[in-house]
Design a protein around this motif. Structure first.
Motif, PDB file in Angstrom:
ATOM      1  N   LYS A   2       0.848  -1.184   0.000  1.00  0.00           N
ATOM      2  CA  LYS A   2       0.000   0.000   0.000  1.00  0.00           C
ATOM      3  C   LYS A   2       0.891   1.244   0.000  1.00  0.00           C
ATOM      4  N   ALA A   3       0.518   2.225  -0.799  1.00  0.00           N
ATOM      5  CA  ALA A   3       1.350   3.426  -0.949  1.00  0.00           C
ATOM      6  C   ALA A   3       1.098   4.452   0.140  1.00  0.00           C
ATOM      7  N   ASP A   4       2.112   5.249   0.395  1.00  0.00           N
ATOM      8  CA  ASP A   4       2.007   6.414   1.269  1.00  0.00           C
ATOM      9  C   ASP A   4       0.857   7.276   0.739  1.00  0.00           C
TER      10      ASP A   4
ATOM     11  N   CYS B 275      12.411   9.855   3.023  1.00  0.00           N
ATOM     12  CA  CYS B 275      11.373   8.919   3.456  1.00  0.00           C
ATOM     13  C   CYS B 275      11.817   8.304   4.774  1.00  0.00           C
TER      14      CYS B 275
ATOM     15  N   LYS C  34       8.291   4.196   6.917  1.00  0.00           N
ATOM     16  CA  LYS C  34       6.946   3.812   7.353  1.00  0.00           C
ATOM     17  C   LYS C  34       6.191   3.178   6.192  1.00  0.00           C
ATOM     18  N   TYR C  35       6.374   3.726   4.997  1.00  0.00           N
ATOM     19  CA  TYR C  35       5.811   3.163   3.762  1.00  0.00           C
ATOM     20  C   TYR C  35       6.965   2.816   2.846  1.00  0.00           C
ATOM     21  N   SER C  36       6.870   1.684   2.157  1.00  0.00           N
ATOM     22  CA  SER C  36       7.938   1.309   1.220  1.00  0.00           C
ATOM     23  C   SER C  36       7.653   1.802  -0.191  1.00  0.00           C
TER      24      SER C  36
ATOM     25  N   ALA D 186       5.561   4.910  -2.602  1.00  0.00           N
ATOM     26  CA  ALA D 186       4.839   6.179  -2.705  1.00  0.00           C
ATOM     27  C   ALA D 186       4.506   6.400  -4.169  1.00  0.00           C
TER      28      ALA D 186
END
Length: 110
Positions: free
Chosen positions: A72-74, A84, A87-89, A91
């Motif tokens: 799931k994207a930022d 970055c 937290k998110y891989s 974006a």
């Protein structure tokens, strides 16, 4: 050649008059399905399958491209080079291209 010039002139006049909208589109856009083919022009496009699974059109070698599942994207639109946190891989840019978090920066995939 005359038909093409006439069509172009008609479309230009219609856009100028506000009858048509100039919306960029990829003529060869494919429907994202995990493992199905996509084109080089779609490379790094971040899209969702009909079921809502996030996917990216990825180069898989030998000139082939396929839709692959991604995290799931930022939710915030990012730009390449921005910091970055991890937290998110994944974006997405304002143009719909996928970025990966690597070495503390958002980067385009190879």
């Amino acid at each position: 050649m005359m038909k093409r010039a006439t069509a172009t002139l008609f479309a230009s006049a219609a856009i100028a008059a506000g009858l048509l909208a100039a919306v960029p589109a990829t003529a060869d856009a494919s429907t994202p399905r995990i493992g199905s083919k996509c084109s080089a022009s779609e490379a790094n496009n971040y899209r969702h399958t009909r079921a809502g699974t996030p996917t990216v059109c990825a180069h898989v070698g030998s000139g082939a491209y396929k839709w692959v599942r991604v995290a799931k994207a930022d939710p915030v639109r990012r730009s390449s080079g921005q910091p970055c946190t991890g937290k998110y891989s994944v974006a997405v840019t304002r143009k719909g291209k996928a970025l990966v978090c690597a070495s503390g920066r958002w980067r385009t995939s190879p």
